[in-house]
Enzyme design. Structure first.
Site, PDB file in Angstrom:
ATOM      1  N   HIS A  82     -15.504  12.226  27.970  1.00  0.00           N
ATOM      2  CA  HIS A  82     -14.817  12.942  29.043  1.00  0.00           C
ATOM      3  C   HIS A  82     -15.407  12.613  30.416  1.00  0.00           C
ATOM      4  O   HIS A  82     -16.490  13.069  30.760  1.00  0.00           O
ATOM      5  CB  HIS A  82     -14.972  14.450  28.749  1.00  0.00           C
ATOM      6  CG  HIS A  82     -14.230  15.342  29.691  1.00  0.00           C
ATOM      7  ND1 HIS A  82     -14.078  16.687  29.438  1.00  0.00           N
ATOM      8  CD2 HIS A  82     -13.609  15.125  30.860  1.00  0.00           C
ATOM      9  CE1 HIS A  82     -13.400  17.241  30.430  1.00  0.00           C
ATOM     10  NE2 HIS A  82     -13.106  16.313  31.311  1.00  0.00           N
ATOM     11  N   HIS A 130     -15.106  20.691  27.203  1.00  0.00           N
ATOM     12  CA  HIS A 130     -16.129  21.479  27.906  1.00  0.00           C
ATOM     13  C   HIS A 130     -16.189  22.967  27.563  1.00  0.00           C
ATOM     14  O   HIS A 130     -15.945  23.824  28.412  1.00  0.00           O
ATOM     15  CB  HIS A 130     -16.048  21.291  29.433  1.00  0.00           C
ATOM     16  CG  HIS A 130     -14.663  21.298  30.024  1.00  0.00           C
ATOM     17  ND1 HIS A 130     -13.778  22.329  29.835  1.00  0.00           N
ATOM     18  CD2 HIS A 130     -14.037  20.393  30.796  1.00  0.00           C
ATOM     19  CE1 HIS A 130     -12.667  22.049  30.479  1.00  0.00           C
ATOM     20  NE2 HIS A 130     -12.797  20.885  31.067  1.00  0.00           N
ATOM     21  N   ASN A 158     -16.046  23.280  37.027  1.00  0.00           N
ATOM     22  CA  ASN A 158     -15.060  23.992  36.215  1.00  0.00           C
ATOM     23  C   ASN A 158     -15.101  23.516  34.768  1.00  0.00           C
ATOM     24  O   ASN A 158     -14.977  22.329  34.524  1.00  0.00           O
ATOM     25  CB  ASN A 158     -13.648  23.786  36.783  1.00  0.00           C
ATOM     26  CG  ASN A 158     -12.681  24.839  36.257  1.00  0.00           C
ATOM     27  OD1 ASN A 158     -13.095  25.939  35.896  1.00  0.00           O
ATOM     28  ND2 ASN A 158     -11.420  24.503  36.185  1.00  0.00           N
ATOM     29  N   ASP A 161     -18.268  14.993  31.619  1.00  0.00           N
ATOM     30  CA  ASP A 161     -17.298  15.517  32.586  1.00  0.00           C
ATOM     31  C   ASP A 161     -17.627  14.999  34.000  1.00  0.00           C
ATOM     32  O   ASP A 161     -17.384  15.669  35.004  1.00  0.00           O
ATOM     33  CB  ASP A 161     -17.243  17.057  32.563  1.00  0.00           C
ATOM     34  CG  ASP A 161     -15.966  17.594  33.219  1.00  0.00           C
ATOM     35  OD1 ASP A 161     -15.082  16.788  33.567  1.00  0.00           O
ATOM     36  OD2 ASP A 161     -15.867  18.821  33.392  1.00  0.00           O
TER      37      ASP A 161
HETATM   38 ZN   LIG Z   1     -11.486  19.906  32.226  1.00  0.00          ZN
END
Ligand SMILES: [Zn+2]
Length: 271
Positions: A5, A146, A187, A214
């Site tokens: 990710h 996440h 986030n 992320d």
């Molecule tokens: Zn996300």
């Protein structure tokens, strides 16, 4: 090392160079470039860009990431590792149902916009619960992105014990920092001490399958959602005695590979 990710935005060479320099071999990049990766033409175009590590696109689930109309899944499928409207929670459960039925890997962002998530940390769990309901009905390959809250870990643990096939990831910041430690915008938002402990417990007992970065290139406090801190912070789990080296390898390689290939994409990695 496989990072399930990340966001490369509109600079695939620059960001993959950082990934490669950070010791990451394979990254999956999300669709929220400008314009978003929501058509075969755009995805093919993206694949032509120079890259310094293996970088596999993830297609948007819906056109323009707007949550209204599915992309051309069958056409796009051979070129991508999976589908995600990451950054946005897909509220239309009929669209989710439709894409899950195709058997492709769906990487799901189950959190509200940042400001709402700050006030309502419970929404992550609520959204995952909704998606689990759909998964129970139609089956498919659902991967939750996440995971950051204690109750979400508990919910997924229970689902897995009931035999539901679902996978999930967390990111280094969710097992390293609480919201008291750092005042930063990420986030989903950072959680409490109880959340951090639950994430570690989830990694340890296998509820959480993978760690992803992320990585999102924008000015942020160093150490949050970064490629450079991805492996060091993950290795911290070994130093702390949360994971064995073998378990860490599962989170950063074996399980991500299994998750990607579950949707039909062949990585062909010799190891
Ligand atoms: Zn996300």
């Amino acid at each position: 090392m496989i990072d399930l990710h990340c966001h490369l935005r509109n600079n695939i060479p620059g960001h993959t160079k950082i990934a490669a320099d950070s010791g990451i071999d394979v990254v999956l990049y999300m669709a929220n470039s400008t314009p978003p990766l929501d058509s075969l033409r755009r995805i093919k175009n993206s694949l032509k860009k120079k890259r310094y590590c293996r970088a596999i696109p993830v297609s948007a689930i819906t056109k323009d990431l707007a949550g209204k109309e599915l992309v051309e899944i069958n056409k796009i499928k051979p070129y991508v590792a999976g589908f995600s409207d990451d950054g946005k929670y897909l509220e239309n459960l009929n669209l989710l149902k439709e894409i899950l039925k195709k058997g492709v890997l769906v990487l799901a962002h189950c959190s509200p916009p940042y400001e709402i998530g700050l006030k309502r940390p419970d929404l992550e769990t609520k959204f995952v619960k909704r998606y689990l309901g759909v998964l129970k009905k139609v089956g498919g390959k659902l991967h939750i992105q996440h995971v950051s809250k204690k109750e979400t870990v508990e919910l997924i643990r229970k689902a897995k014990r009931q035999g539901i096939k679902i996978t999930c990831e967390t990111c280094p910041h969710y097992f390293t920092y609480t919201k008291e430690d750092l005042d930063t915008k990420v986030n989903p938002p950072l959680g409490t001490k109880a959340d951090v402990l639950a994430i570690k417990e989830g990694l340890k007992d296998g509820t959480i399958d993978a760690i992803s970065s992320d990585y999102a290139p924008r000015p942020r406090i160093t150490g949050i959602a970064g490629f450079k801190s991805f492996i060091p912070l993950s290795y911290g789990l070994v130093l702390e005695g949360v994971l064995s080296k073998k378990q860490l390898k599962e989170k950063l390689f074996t399980n991500p590979r299994r998750i990607i290939e579950s949707g039909g994409y062949k990585l062909n990695i010799k190891y």
